[in-house]
Design a protein around this motif. Structure first.
Motif: not given
Length: 119
Positions: A34-49
């Motif tokens: 849930a929240l753990t997965n969402q935070m990992k995804r949104s944080s990694s999306s910053i440098p990925t983009n």
């Protein structure tokens, strides 16, 4: 072609991802998907983009991906606030993460402004 690793905003956002992975290790196990997965995804999306935008051929395309990074930073900002309120993150640790996000958002905004001015 741009080298994303040379951008300070990419470097700082990568450091933020590492910090998020570290802090979410202590989250309750029932938050793993849930929240753990969402935070990992949104944080990694910053440098990925940022990295993906650097591979594009125009400033306009690069700028579009920077906006995606900015949106992910806003998403993560809320998730950290929620994690503080739920007592998953100590307030002091959460404030440090929020400061990092604010710094990254300012850097993204500055780069977006520069790219738009150059077009």
């Amino acid at each position: 072609m741009r080298d994303y690793k040379k951008y300070l905003v990419w470097q700082k956002s990568h450091e933020l991802v590492l910090a998020i992975y570290k802090v979410t290790r202590a989250f309750p196990k029932d938050e793993l998907f849930a929240l753990t997965n969402q935070m990992k995804r949104s944080s990694s999306s910053i440098p990925t983009n940022i990295a993906e935008g650097c591979g594009r051929n125009s400033d306009k395309d690069f700028c579009r991906f920077l906006y995606f990074s900015f949106g992910s930073a806003n998403e993560l900002e809320y998730q950290i606030t929620l994690s503080i309120d739920l007592k998953f993150i100590e307030s002091e640790d959460g404030q440090k993460l929020l400061f990092q996000i604010e710094e990254i958002k300012k850097m993204l905004n500055g780069l977006i402004t520069k790219l738009n001015a150059d077009s």
